[in-house]
Enzyme design. Structure first.
Site, PDB file in Angstrom:
ATOM      1  N   CYS A 146     -25.768  18.406  38.729  1.00 38.19           N
ATOM      2  CA  CYS A 146     -27.073  17.827  38.722  1.00 38.19           C
ATOM      3  C   CYS A 146     -28.008  18.319  38.679  1.00 38.19           C
ATOM      4  CB  CYS A 146     -26.727  16.723  38.162  1.00 38.19           C
ATOM      5  SG  CYS A 146     -25.293  16.039  36.825  1.00 38.19           S
ATOM      6  N   HIS A 159     -33.870  14.083  36.158  1.00 34.52           N
ATOM      7  CA  HIS A 159     -32.601  15.345  35.375  1.00 34.52           C
ATOM      8  C   HIS A 159     -32.108  13.838  34.517  1.00 34.52           C
ATOM      9  CE1 HIS A 159     -28.643  15.649  34.656  1.00 34.52           C
ATOM     10  NE2 HIS A 159     -28.369  14.337  36.151  1.00 34.52           N
ATOM     11  N   ASN A 217     -26.371  14.980  28.974  1.00 37.01           N
ATOM     12  CA  ASN A 217     -26.188  15.282  30.878  1.00 37.01           C
ATOM     13  C   ASN A 217     -25.846  16.746  30.516  1.00 37.01           C
ATOM     14  OD1 ASN A 217     -26.010  15.191  32.701  1.00 37.01           O
ATOM     15  ND2 ASN A 217     -25.387  13.679  33.538  1.00 37.01           N
TER      16      ASN A 217
END
Ligand code: COA
Length: 336
Positions: free
Chosen positions: A116, A263, A293
């Site tokens: 990420c 993020h 995500n």
């Protein structure tokens, strides 16, 4: 001093929309649980007949190039962030190079796998190459196909409801305009927690003769293991630290931020940061509701959408912040 500026952002998401109600049919979960714990309503899953990690990255890059009025032939370097590459090796960067027709030019392609944090790590790498004068135009891509690795079962439901597929890209170019562009980047890692969010197999270090064995197919070890509670606790702390570090390094305060693009890990994490920093909701960008995500792709997709919606304007102070597997975390402060 030579700076690097983001001159174009773009993204690509697959057509297939998968709602929480779709997931309810595959495992013991509910729309209410997913929305309450993560904020996610739907995500996109790739079409295996046409979407690959590299070509999704290429499509995002083309949009970014078009918006920047830059020709692909100007690209000197590709930085490709993903943890779901097309092949074990080579990395997806060379595949995207070929897809963009840049193979004849033999430009370098660097693959990074910082999950990420991958896009912000990539931005930092690109920024250094531009600041030293080695390259003038660099594309940084984050692209992921998570869906083909998810298991839609009760044992994996805490992982499989979270992730989605997509790609985003940013074109960076050298600039001599003082005080504009990427002001600073900040990267961190703590390997103590490597196994709290990871995929173990097929790895090379399990003291097995063979990397891939038939029995692995039934094991969770080829799927993502995530200690969600621990990840959550570390994420909120590290996000706050690394945002503060970026502001402090540039003599700025949280009041100076025009847009924070974190993020997209979990809406609860984003809301926590927004409240702790006492930022107005309009100053913190969220699109996790629609995409879940998307790991390395989440920040560039968000940047691309925020720019298209007019939420990022010339001279705005934009802060990017990421946290993920490793643990790794990073931030970038940009005077747009
Ligand atoms: N649907 C329904 N119930 C679920 C579920 C699902 N998809 N996943 C887990 N549950 C259940 C659990 O089994 C547990 O049940 P129990 O109380 O009967 O044992 C209950 O929900 C609570 O589980 P818990 O894991 O404590 O939930 P949580 O509030 O921590 O939320 C996450 C789980 C994964 C959403 C949350 O921990 C999280 O978002 N962590 C960060 C993850 C992240 O950001 N990862 C990416 C990093 S970049």
């Amino acid at each position: 001093m030579r700076n690097s500026r983001i001159v174009g952002v773009g993204h690509f998401v697959p057509d297939q929309v998968v709602s929480n109600q779709d997931l309810e049919k595959l495992m013991d979960t509910s729309n209410d649980w997913i929305i309450e714990r993560t904020g996610i309503s739907e995500r996109r899953f790739f079409d295996h007949t046409k979407d690959t990690c590299a070509n999704m990255g290429a499509r995002a890059t083309k949009m970014a190039l078009e918006r920047a009025h830059v020709d692909a032939s100007e690209i000197d370097l590709i930085v490709f962030a993903t943890i779901t590459p097309d092949y074990m090796f080579p990395g997806s960067g060379v595949l995207m190079q070929r897809e963009l027709g840049l193979d004849k030019k033999t430009i370098a392609a660097i693959d990074i796998r910082n999950a990420c944090s991958g896009f912000v790590y990539g931005l930092s790498i690109a920024d250094q190459f531009i600041k030293t004068g080695m390259y003038k135009t660099v594309v940084v891509v984050g692209a992921e196909i998570q869906s083909s690795a998810l298991e839609f079962s009760d044992r994996q439901r805490h992982v499989s409801v979270i992730f989605g597929d997509g790609a985003g890209a940013a074109i960076l170019q050298a600039s001599d305009v003082a005080g504009k562009g990427i002001l600073s980047t900040h990267m961190h890692a703590d390997g103590t927690f490597a196994e709290e969010l990871y995929v173990r197999d097929p790895g090379s270090s399990r003291k097995r003769e063979e990397r891939l064995t038939a029995d692995m197919l039934d094991e969770v070890s080829i799927k993502a293991h995530m200690n969600g509670n621990l990840v959550f606790k570390h994420a909120v702390v590290r996000f706050m630290e690394v945002i503060a570090e970026a502001l402090q390094a540039n003599g700025k305060t949280k009041e100076d931020i025009d847009l924070l693009v974190p993020h997209q890990a979990n809406l609860r994490i984003t809301n926590f940061i927004q409240q702790k920093l006492q930022l107005d909701e309009s100053k913190v960008y969220s699109n996790i509701q629609r995409y879940g995500n998307t790991t390395a792709a989440s920040i560039p997709i968000a940047l691309s959408e925020a720019w298209a919606e007019g939420k990022i304007k010339e001279n705005d102070l934009v802060c990017l912040a990421a946290f993920g597997s490793g643990f790794t975390w990073a931030s970038a402060l940009i005077q747009w």
